[in-house]
Scaffold this motif. Structure first.
Motif, PDB file in Angstrom:
ATOM      1  N   UNK A  50       0.886  -1.108  -0.020  1.00 13.69           N
ATOM      2  CA  UNK A  50      -0.024   0.012   0.220  1.00 13.69           C
ATOM      3  C   UNK A  50       0.991   1.437   0.167  1.00 13.69           C
ATOM      4  N   UNK A  51       1.888   1.391   0.782  1.00 14.29           N
ATOM      5  CA  UNK A  51       2.709   2.453   0.796  1.00 14.29           C
ATOM      6  C   UNK A  51       3.523   2.789  -0.623  1.00 14.29           C
ATOM      7  N   UNK A  52       3.943   1.747  -1.116  1.00 15.13           N
ATOM      8  CA  UNK A  52       4.445   1.738  -2.664  1.00 15.13           C
ATOM      9  C   UNK A  52       3.579   2.592  -3.560  1.00 15.13           C
ATOM     10  N   UNK A  53       2.359   2.371  -3.248  1.00 20.24           N
ATOM     11  CA  UNK A  53       1.155   2.967  -4.031  1.00 20.24           C
ATOM     12  C   UNK A  53       0.895   4.104  -3.782  1.00 20.24           C
ATOM     13  N   UNK A  54       1.298   4.844  -2.480  1.00 19.48           N
ATOM     14  CA  UNK A  54       0.832   5.901  -1.740  1.00 19.48           C
ATOM     15  C   UNK A  54      -0.409   5.845  -1.183  1.00 19.48           C
ATOM     16  N   UNK A  55      -0.913   4.667  -0.756  1.00 18.77           N
ATOM     17  CA  UNK A  55      -2.195   4.521  -0.254  1.00 18.77           C
ATOM     18  C   UNK A  55      -2.053   4.424   1.374  1.00 18.77           C
ATOM     19  N   UNK A  56      -3.292   4.672   2.045  1.00 21.11           N
ATOM     20  CA  UNK A  56      -3.410   4.807   3.444  1.00 21.11           C
ATOM     21  C   UNK A  56      -3.035   3.343   3.979  1.00 21.11           C
ATOM     22  N   UNK A  57      -2.032   3.154   4.935  1.00 19.21           N
ATOM     23  CA  UNK A  57      -1.767   1.836   5.497  1.00 19.21           C
ATOM     24  C   UNK A  57      -2.709   1.453   6.482  1.00 19.21           C
ATOM     25  N   UNK A  58      -3.152   0.086   6.475  1.00 20.50           N
ATOM     26  CA  UNK A  58      -3.942  -0.500   7.499  1.00 20.50           C
ATOM     27  C   UNK A  58      -3.325  -0.473   8.927  1.00 20.50           C
ATOM     28  N   UNK A  59      -1.859  -0.667   9.046  1.00 18.76           N
ATOM     29  CA  UNK A  59      -1.261  -0.675  10.347  1.00 18.76           C
ATOM     30  C   UNK A  59      -1.814  -1.931  11.323  1.00 18.76           C
ATOM     31  N   UNK A  60      -2.032  -3.036  10.684  1.00 16.49           N
ATOM     32  CA  UNK A  60      -2.136  -3.851  11.679  1.00 16.49           C
ATOM     33  C   UNK A  60      -1.297  -4.764  12.366  1.00 16.49           C
ATOM     34  N   UNK A  61      -1.293  -5.441  13.405  1.00 10.32           N
ATOM     35  CA  UNK A  61      -0.511  -6.035  14.293  1.00 10.32           C
ATOM     36  C   UNK A  61      -1.061  -7.030  15.163  1.00 10.32           C
ATOM     37  N   UNK A  62      -0.396  -7.912  15.520  1.00 11.38           N
ATOM     38  CA  UNK A  62      -0.923  -8.737  16.805  1.00 11.38           C
ATOM     39  C   UNK A  62      -1.271  -7.916  17.796  1.00 11.38           C
ATOM     40  N   UNK A  63      -2.404  -8.165  18.674  1.00 10.52           N
ATOM     41  CA  UNK A  63      -2.720  -7.323  19.812  1.00 10.52           C
ATOM     42  C   UNK A  63      -1.476  -7.178  20.797  1.00 10.52           C
ATOM     43  N   UNK A  64      -1.391  -6.144  21.258  1.00 12.13           N
ATOM     44  CA  UNK A  64      -0.484  -5.718  22.399  1.00 12.13           C
ATOM     45  C   UNK A  64      -0.772  -5.979  23.621  1.00 12.13           C
ATOM     46  N   UNK A  65      -2.156  -5.622  24.048  1.00  4.40           N
ATOM     47  CA  UNK A  65      -2.829  -5.771  25.121  1.00  4.40           C
ATOM     48  C   UNK A  65      -2.967  -7.173  25.971  1.00  4.40           C
ATOM     49  N   UNK A  66      -2.708  -7.034  27.171  1.00  2.00           N
ATOM     50  CA  UNK A  66      -2.883  -8.399  27.468  1.00  2.00           C
ATOM     51  C   UNK A  66      -4.271  -8.952  27.439  1.00  2.00           C
ATOM     52  N   UNK A  67      -5.264  -8.129  27.574  1.00  2.26           N
ATOM     53  CA  UNK A  67      -6.768  -8.880  27.562  1.00  2.26           C
ATOM     54  C   UNK A  67      -6.829  -9.349  26.096  1.00  2.26           C
ATOM     55  N   UNK A  68      -6.324  -8.998  24.972  1.00  2.00           N
ATOM     56  CA  UNK A  68      -6.294  -9.439  23.604  1.00  2.00           C
ATOM     57  C   UNK A  68      -5.120 -10.410  23.471  1.00  2.00           C
ATOM     58  N   UNK A  69      -4.371 -10.988  24.312  1.00  2.00           N
ATOM     59  CA  UNK A  69      -3.263 -11.850  23.787  1.00  2.00           C
ATOM     60  C   UNK A  69      -3.965 -13.217  23.374  1.00  2.00           C
ATOM     61  N   UNK A  70      -3.178 -13.911  22.810  1.00  2.00           N
ATOM     62  CA  UNK A  70      -3.663 -15.160  22.117  1.00  2.00           C
ATOM     63  C   UNK A  70      -4.296 -15.944  23.325  1.00  2.00           C
ATOM     64  N   UNK A  71      -5.537 -16.676  23.101  1.00  2.00           N
ATOM     65  CA  UNK A  71      -6.199 -17.366  24.051  1.00  2.00           C
ATOM     66  C   UNK A  71      -6.209 -18.789  23.597  1.00  2.00           C
ATOM     67  N   UNK A  72      -5.494 -19.811  23.999  1.00  2.00           N
ATOM     68  CA  UNK A  72      -5.642 -20.870  23.502  1.00  2.00           C
ATOM     69  C   UNK A  72      -5.743 -21.925  24.887  1.00  2.00           C
ATOM     70  N   UNK A  73      -6.894 -22.725  24.419  1.00  2.89           N
ATOM     71  CA  UNK A  73      -7.546 -23.703  25.233  1.00  2.89           C
ATOM     72  C   UNK A  73      -7.087 -25.160  24.820  1.00  2.89           C
TER      73      UNK A  73
END
Length: 154
Positions: free
Chosen positions: A48-71
Motif C-alpha cells: 500500500x505504501x508503494x502505491x501511496x495509499x493509506x496503510x492498514x497498520x495491523x499487528x498482533x494485539x499488544x494488550x494483555x486482555x487481547x493476547x492469544x487465548x489457547x485452550x
C-alpha cells in the motif's frame, strides 16, 4: 489461480481440513500462525505504501486482555479452541483467526475481501511452511514465490 487472484476464507478452511485437525495443533503452532499473519500484514502495508495509499497498520494485539487465548482439549491431544486478535489504527482486539470449539475457523470476519488477504496468505503460509501441509494449498497462496519455492525444497 495466479498470484494476482484473491484467496477466500473457504479455500483456507478447506486446505486446513484436508490436512489437519485441532488434535494436530498445540500452543506453539498457534503462536507461529500469529507470526505469519504479522508478516503478511506488514507486506500488505508495504505494498500500500508503494502505491501511496493509506496503510492498514495491523499487528498482533499488544494488550494483555487481547493476547492469544489457547485452550487445550481435555478429551484428546491438541487444542480445543484458540483465538488470535489484531490491533489496527483505530481499533484494538479484532478477530484475526478463531479456532472455535465447534470446529469452525473464523478468519477476520470484520474484513472485506481485500483487507482479509494478509490473514488468508498468512494462514496458507503457516499451513505450508510451519505445518508442512501440501493438500489443497494453491501456489498463489504464497505472496513471495521465492519463499514458496524454498518451502517446497524442504
Amino acid at each position: 489461480m495466479t498470484l494476482s487472484d484473491k484467496l477466500t476464507r473457504d479455500q483456507v478452511r478447506d486446505a486446513f481440513n484436508r490436512n489437519l485437525t485441532y488434535a494436530d495443533l498445540c500452543g506453539i503452532d498457534i503462536r507461529a500462525l500469529q507470526g505469519f499473519i504479522a508478516i503478511e500484514c506488514a507486506r500488505h502495508d508495504r505494498k500500500l505504501a508503494s502505491k501511496g495509499e493509506l496503510l492498514m497498520l495491523m499487528q498482533p494485539s499488544c494488550l494483555k486482555k487481547h493476547a492469544p487465548n489457547i485452550s487445550a482439549s481435555t478429551e484428546r491431544p491438541g487444542i480445543y479452541e484458540a483465538f488470535l486478535r489484531v490491533d489496527g489504527r483505530y481499533w484494538q482486539g479484532r478477530e484475526a483467526v478463531s479456532f472455535n470449539g465447534d470446529g469452525f475457523i473464523g478468519i477476520a470476519g470484520w474484513a472485506d475481501d481485500n483487507n482479509v488477504q494478509p490473514f488468508l496468505r498468512g494462514f496458507m503460509r503457516w499451513l505450508k511452511e510451519w505445518m508442512n501441509c501440501t493438500r489443497g494449498i494453491p501456489r498463489s497462496a504464497i505472496a513471495d514465490p521465492a519463499a514458496y519455492a524454498a518451502a517446497l525444497a524442504c
